[in-house]
Structures are given as C-alpha cells and as structure tokens.
Scaffold this motif. Structure first.
Motif: not given
Length: 138
Positions: A1-17
């Motif tokens: 599923k395609t997500i927006t950049y603003s939706e991607a940010k918290p997902k990326i931060i969560e994965m990195l942390k």
C-alpha cells in the motif's frame, strides 16, 4: 500500500529507534545504498530534515556507488559497470526484484559484500609495504 511522506516519517523513526544503540553521541545505524547521496537528499527534502535524521542515524554512510567508482579507478572493475543491476550481473549475484525497496536493498547488501571480498582479495595478493618507509623515501 502506498503511503504519504508524512505517514512514512513516524514509521521510519519507529523502525530506526527499534535498532538504535547510541555510543555516546554516535548512532550504530549507518545508511547504505547505491548512490546514497540521492536517497539522503530525498529523505531530507520530503520526509524529515537532515538535522532530525542525523540525530538518529550515524553520519557515516555505505555507498556502493562510491565504492564502485573507486574500484573502477583502481582498475579492479570494468568501466562499463556502475548501475546496481550491472554490478549484480558482474559479480554473478542473484537478481532480485529490481526497483522494489526490499529487492534493491538485498541486492545492494550482496553487492557490498562482493565489493568487500574483491578488496580483500586485492589486499591479500598485494605486496605488504611499510607506509613509514615509503614516506621516509620522499
């Protein structure tokens, strides 16, 4: 599923942390890619500012494109390789689902390992030189 950049940010931060282990002020997470400056500039422009990114991710990068340029300059790779797919073909690495995040990531890791093996083989076959002696000769 395609997500927006603003939706991607918290997902990326969560994965990195989830994988973050700081040693003092430095992160254990380094970004890796092929032509990584392009990817980083995209992230910094559309997903999160560079300052926020570097608070989580180490400033050191692993860029298989830069490695490729070095290996070509050293004469260890032919001049006609350079794209991720051409490197996969040159090294005889299994071709994965190109231009898909997971496939490109796995191919990039495979190429990096092949580049390290190539560099190690050159190091092992090269005569050992004492750098101090070389400098004293100048």
């Amino acid at each position: 599923k395609t997500i927006t950049y603003s939706e991607a940010k918290p997902k990326i931060i969560e994965m990195l942390k989830k994988h973050l282990k700081k040693n003092g002020r430095f992160s254990n997470i380094r970004t890796m890619g092929h032509n990584l400056p392009f990817d980083n500039s995209f992230i910094w422009k559309y997903i999160m500012p560079r300052e926020e990114w570097t608070n989580i991710v180490h400033y050191g990068i692993i860029d298989t494109k830069s490695n490729t340029d070095f290996l070509k300059d050293a004469g260890w790779l032919p001049r006609d390789v350079g794209t991720l797919i051409s490197l996969v073909e040159f090294f005889g690495i299994p071709k994965r689902d190109a231009h898909r995040a997971k496939g490109d990531t796995l191919m990039c890791v495979d190429v990096y390992r092949a580049q390290l093996a190539l560099m190690a083989s050159k190091k092992e076959s090269a005569p050992q030189q004492d750098l101090i002696s070389l400098l004293e000769q100048e």
